[in-house]
Design a protein around this motif. Structure first.
Motif, PDB file in Angstrom:
ATOM      1  N   VAL A 180       0.222  12.579   2.377  1.00  0.00           N
ATOM      2  CA  VAL A 180       1.233  12.995   1.382  1.00  0.00           C
ATOM      3  C   VAL A 180       1.796  14.365   1.772  1.00  0.00           C
ATOM      4  O   VAL A 180       1.031  15.267   2.121  1.00  0.00           O
ATOM      5  CB  VAL A 180       0.596  13.067  -0.020  1.00  0.00           C
ATOM      6  CG1 VAL A 180       1.623  13.499  -1.053  1.00  0.00           C
ATOM      7  CG2 VAL A 180      -0.016  11.718  -0.385  1.00  0.00           C
ATOM      8  N   ASP A 181       3.109  14.502   1.683  1.00  0.00           N
ATOM      9  CA  ASP A 181       3.752  15.716   2.199  1.00  0.00           C
ATOM     10  C   ASP A 181       4.418  16.570   1.130  1.00  0.00           C
ATOM     11  O   ASP A 181       4.729  16.106   0.029  1.00  0.00           O
ATOM     12  CB  ASP A 181       4.825  15.344   3.215  1.00  0.00           C
ATOM     13  CG  ASP A 181       6.096  14.796   2.523  1.00  0.00           C
ATOM     14  OD1 ASP A 181       5.967  13.848   1.725  1.00  0.00           O
ATOM     15  OD2 ASP A 181       7.187  15.347   2.758  1.00  0.00           O
ATOM     16  N   PHE A 182       4.671  17.812   1.536  1.00  0.00           N
ATOM     17  CA  PHE A 182       5.661  18.654   0.873  1.00  0.00           C
ATOM     18  C   PHE A 182       6.577  19.119   1.997  1.00  0.00           C
ATOM     19  O   PHE A 182       6.108  19.782   2.934  1.00  0.00           O
ATOM     20  CB  PHE A 182       4.991  19.831   0.161  1.00  0.00           C
ATOM     21  CG  PHE A 182       5.933  20.936  -0.236  1.00  0.00           C
ATOM     22  CD1 PHE A 182       7.171  20.641  -0.816  1.00  0.00           C
ATOM     23  CD2 PHE A 182       5.601  22.261  -0.033  1.00  0.00           C
ATOM     24  CE1 PHE A 182       8.043  21.652  -1.177  1.00  0.00           C
ATOM     25  CE2 PHE A 182       6.471  23.280  -0.382  1.00  0.00           C
ATOM     26  CZ  PHE A 182       7.704  22.975  -0.954  1.00  0.00           C
ATOM     27  N   LEU A 224       1.783   6.520  -7.021  1.00  0.00           N
ATOM     28  CA  LEU A 224       2.635   5.904  -8.032  1.00  0.00           C
ATOM     29  C   LEU A 224       2.936   6.981  -9.065  1.00  0.00           C
ATOM     30  O   LEU A 224       2.037   7.452  -9.761  1.00  0.00           O
ATOM     31  CB  LEU A 224       1.915   4.712  -8.675  1.00  0.00           C
ATOM     32  CG  LEU A 224       2.796   3.732  -9.420  1.00  0.00           C
ATOM     33  CD1 LEU A 224       3.789   3.050  -8.490  1.00  0.00           C
ATOM     34  CD2 LEU A 224       1.950   2.685 -10.122  1.00  0.00           C
ATOM     35  N   ASP A 225       4.200   7.368  -9.108  1.00  0.00           N
ATOM     36  CA  ASP A 225       4.604   8.504  -9.937  1.00  0.00           C
ATOM     37  C   ASP A 225       5.412   7.933 -11.111  1.00  0.00           C
ATOM     38  O   ASP A 225       4.845   7.354 -12.029  1.00  0.00           O
ATOM     39  CB  ASP A 225       5.403   9.450  -9.035  1.00  0.00           C
ATOM     40  CG  ASP A 225       5.720  10.789  -9.658  1.00  0.00           C
ATOM     41  OD1 ASP A 225       4.917  11.267 -10.470  1.00  0.00           O
ATOM     42  OD2 ASP A 225       6.771  11.365  -9.350  1.00  0.00           O
ATOM     43  N   THR A 226       6.740   8.004 -11.068  1.00  0.00           N
ATOM     44  CA  THR A 226       7.527   7.372 -12.129  1.00  0.00           C
ATOM     45  C   THR A 226       7.398   5.844 -12.051  1.00  0.00           C
ATOM     46  O   THR A 226       7.582   5.155 -13.041  1.00  0.00           O
ATOM     47  CB  THR A 226       9.024   7.714 -11.994  1.00  0.00           C
ATOM     48  OG1 THR A 226       9.523   7.188 -10.763  1.00  0.00           O
ATOM     49  CG2 THR A 226       9.254   9.208 -12.048  1.00  0.00           C
ATOM     50  N   GLY A 227       7.119   5.327 -10.850  1.00  0.00           N
ATOM     51  CA  GLY A 227       7.023   3.878 -10.654  1.00  0.00           C
ATOM     52  C   GLY A 227       8.351   3.243 -10.272  1.00  0.00           C
ATOM     53  O   GLY A 227       8.418   2.043  -9.991  1.00  0.00           O
ATOM     54  N   LEU A 228       9.402   4.042 -10.245  1.00  0.00           N
ATOM     55  CA  LEU A 228      10.742   3.484  -9.980  1.00  0.00           C
ATOM     56  C   LEU A 228      10.837   2.872  -8.575  1.00  0.00           C
ATOM     57  O   LEU A 228      11.401   1.794  -8.396  1.00  0.00           O
ATOM     58  CB  LEU A 228      11.808   4.573 -10.158  1.00  0.00           C
ATOM     59  CG  LEU A 228      12.050   4.987 -11.618  1.00  0.00           C
ATOM     60  CD1 LEU A 228      12.770   6.329 -11.698  1.00  0.00           C
ATOM     61  CD2 LEU A 228      12.863   3.921 -12.343  1.00  0.00           C
ATOM     62  N   THR A 229      10.273   3.572  -7.591  1.00  0.00           N
ATOM     63  CA  THR A 229      10.325   3.069  -6.217  1.00  0.00           C
ATOM     64  C   THR A 229       9.597   1.722  -6.122  1.00  0.00           C
ATOM     65  O   THR A 229      10.113   0.751  -5.571  1.00  0.00           O
ATOM     66  CB  THR A 229       9.660   4.072  -5.245  1.00  0.00           C
ATOM     67  OG1 THR A 229      10.176   5.372  -5.495  1.00  0.00           O
ATOM     68  CG2 THR A 229       9.889   3.684  -3.801  1.00  0.00           C
ATOM     69  N   MET A 230       8.386   1.685  -6.674  1.00  0.00           N
ATOM     70  CA  MET A 230       7.570   0.471  -6.584  1.00  0.00           C
ATOM     71  C   MET A 230       8.202  -0.687  -7.347  1.00  0.00           C
ATOM     72  O   MET A 230       8.186  -1.824  -6.892  1.00  0.00           O
ATOM     73  CB  MET A 230       6.166   0.776  -7.118  1.00  0.00           C
ATOM     74  CG  MET A 230       5.169  -0.308  -6.879  1.00  0.00           C
ATOM     75  SD  MET A 230       4.967  -0.732  -5.133  1.00  0.00           S
ATOM     76  CE  MET A 230       3.986   0.638  -4.560  1.00  0.00           C
ATOM     77  N   VAL A 281       0.852  -1.194   0.000  1.00  0.00           N
ATOM     78  CA  VAL A 281       0.000   0.000   0.000  1.00  0.00           C
ATOM     79  C   VAL A 281       0.885   1.240   0.000  1.00  0.00           C
ATOM     80  O   VAL A 281       1.732   1.404   0.886  1.00  0.00           O
ATOM     81  CB  VAL A 281      -0.930   0.010   1.237  1.00  0.00           C
ATOM     82  CG1 VAL A 281      -1.800   1.264   1.248  1.00  0.00           C
ATOM     83  CG2 VAL A 281      -1.784  -1.251   1.274  1.00  0.00           C
ATOM     84  N   ASP A 282       0.691   2.099  -1.003  1.00  0.00           N
ATOM     85  CA  ASP A 282       1.489   3.325  -1.043  1.00  0.00           C
ATOM     86  C   ASP A 282       0.595   4.515  -1.387  1.00  0.00           C
ATOM     87  O   ASP A 282      -0.552   4.344  -1.795  1.00  0.00           O
ATOM     88  CB  ASP A 282       2.641   3.185  -2.050  1.00  0.00           C
ATOM     89  CG  ASP A 282       3.807   4.121  -1.710  1.00  0.00           C
ATOM     90  OD1 ASP A 282       3.715   4.888  -0.724  1.00  0.00           O
ATOM     91  OD2 ASP A 282       4.814   4.099  -2.443  1.00  0.00           O
ATOM     92  N   ASP A 283       1.169   5.692  -1.211  1.00  0.00           N
ATOM     93  CA  ASP A 283       0.391   6.902  -1.455  1.00  0.00           C
ATOM     94  C   ASP A 283       0.262   7.197  -2.948  1.00  0.00           C
ATOM     95  O   ASP A 283      -0.835   7.298  -3.473  1.00  0.00           O
ATOM     96  CB  ASP A 283       0.988   8.107  -0.695  1.00  0.00           C
ATOM     97  CG  ASP A 283       2.477   8.331  -0.976  1.00  0.00           C
ATOM     98  OD1 ASP A 283       3.099   7.513  -1.680  1.00  0.00           O
ATOM     99  OD2 ASP A 283       3.028   9.334  -0.483  1.00  0.00           O
TER     100      ASP A 283
HETATM  101  P1  IMP Z   1       8.148   7.196  -7.850  1.00  0.00           P
HETATM  102  O1  IMP Z   1       9.309   6.292  -7.604  1.00  0.00           O
HETATM  103  O2  IMP Z   1       8.518   8.326  -8.775  1.00  0.00           O
HETATM  104  O3  IMP Z   1       6.908   6.484  -8.310  1.00  0.00           O
HETATM  105  O4  IMP Z   1       7.879   7.916  -6.470  1.00  0.00           O
HETATM  106  C1  IMP Z   1       6.745   7.757  -5.735  1.00  0.00           C
HETATM  107  C2  IMP Z   1       6.912   8.504  -4.443  1.00  0.00           C
HETATM  108  O5  IMP Z   1       7.288   9.870  -4.679  1.00  0.00           O
HETATM  109  C3  IMP Z   1       5.591   8.576  -3.695  1.00  0.00           C
HETATM  110  O6  IMP Z   1       5.416   7.466  -2.850  1.00  0.00           O
HETATM  111  C4  IMP Z   1       5.735   9.875  -2.945  1.00  0.00           C
HETATM  112  O7  IMP Z   1       6.416   9.648  -1.728  1.00  0.00           O
HETATM  113  C5  IMP Z   1       6.587  10.739  -3.835  1.00  0.00           C
HETATM  114  N1  IMP Z   1       5.730  11.618  -4.667  1.00  0.00           N
HETATM  115  C6  IMP Z   1       5.457  11.492  -5.979  1.00  0.00           C
HETATM  116  N2  IMP Z   1       4.629  12.459  -6.404  1.00  0.00           N
HETATM  117  C7  IMP Z   1       4.364  13.243  -5.319  1.00  0.00           C
HETATM  118  C8  IMP Z   1       3.539  14.397  -5.102  1.00  0.00           C
HETATM  119  O8  IMP Z   1       2.849  14.931  -5.991  1.00  0.00           O
HETATM  120  N3  IMP Z   1       3.508  14.882  -3.828  1.00  0.00           N
HETATM  121  C9  IMP Z   1       4.237  14.327  -2.805  1.00  0.00           C
HETATM  122  N4  IMP Z   1       5.003  13.231  -2.970  1.00  0.00           N
HETATM  123  C10 IMP Z   1       5.072  12.685  -4.211  1.00  0.00           C
END
Ligand code: IMP
Ligand code: MG
Length: 183
Positions: A160-162, A104-110, A100-102
């Motif tokens: 979700v933070d900034f 999915l952006d680039t997807g690299l972390t997942m 469970v994550d907040d």
């Molecule tokens: P990814 O490896 O680029 O998919 O990174 C995903 C992680 O980046 C998320 O779990 C967040 O912690 C962080 N992230 C991506 N987009 C945002 C955003 O719009 N606001 C805050 N954190 C973000």
């Protein structure tokens, strides 16, 4: 940069919409895991609010564990090099795992995380994210459960933070810089 405590946040997804969607997701996850025990793995810190709401609506038995991951050399962009800062306490071999994550952006972390978890031999491995930014994807990953698709904008709230701010907001919104631009 402006003081991150003072930036206005414009609402994108209301508390009511989030709660209604979490209820639907919990129903779907429960139906897909009927008769099984789920191991929900929350990715810290971003997932904690979502995970707390989601698991309280599951109708299947669930064990909860957490991982903390960090990516190297990033500002608001993920580098793709991921480090497991705190690992799970539970073994996941032969278990039904839901990551469970907040967001999915680039997807690299997942992608990295799933590769690492797969090596531990789970019976099943699925991904549930509150927010999906498909426009930003750099690797081929399709989450099994998605709360909402969002545009390529920096969002905060509901975990979700900034700069570690705004996690407590009950809704999702955009942070606006004083010049009117997004974060
Ligand atoms: P990814 O490896 O680029 O998919 O990174 C995903 C992680 O980046 C998320 O779990 C967040 O912690 C962080 N992230 C991506 N987009 C945002 C955003 O719009 N606001 C805050 N954190 C973000
Ligand atoms: Mg995260």
């Amino acid at each position: 940069m402006d003081d991150p405590n003072r930036l206005p946040v414009r609402e994108l997804i209301s508390e009511d919409r989030i709660q209604a969607r979490v209820t639907e997701l919990a129903r779907q996850v429960s139906a897909d895991h009927a008769g099984k025990e789920l191991l929900a793995v929350g990715i810290l810190k971003g997932s904690w609010v979502f995970l707390a709401d989601l698991v309280r609506q599951l109708t299947v038995p669930v064990v909860i564990d957490f991982m903390t991951v960090s990516s190297y050399g990033e500002t608001t962009e993920t580098s793709g090099v991921v480090k497991i800062v705190t690992d799970l306490k539970c073994p996941i071999e032969k278990r039904h795992v839901l990551v469970v994550d907040d967001i999915l952006d680039t997807g690299l972390t997942m992608k990295y995380l799933l590769g690492s978890l797969r090596l531990r031999g789970p019976e099943s491995l699925k991904v549930c994210v509150l927010l999906d930014k498909p426009a930003r994807r750099k690797v081929d990953i399709k989450p099994d459960y998605v709360g909402f698709e969002v545009p390529d904008r920096f969002v905060v709230g509901y975990g979700v933070d900034f700069a570690e701010r705004y996690r407590h907001l009950p809704y999702i919104g955009f942070v606006e810089e004083s010049d009117g631009s997004d974060k």
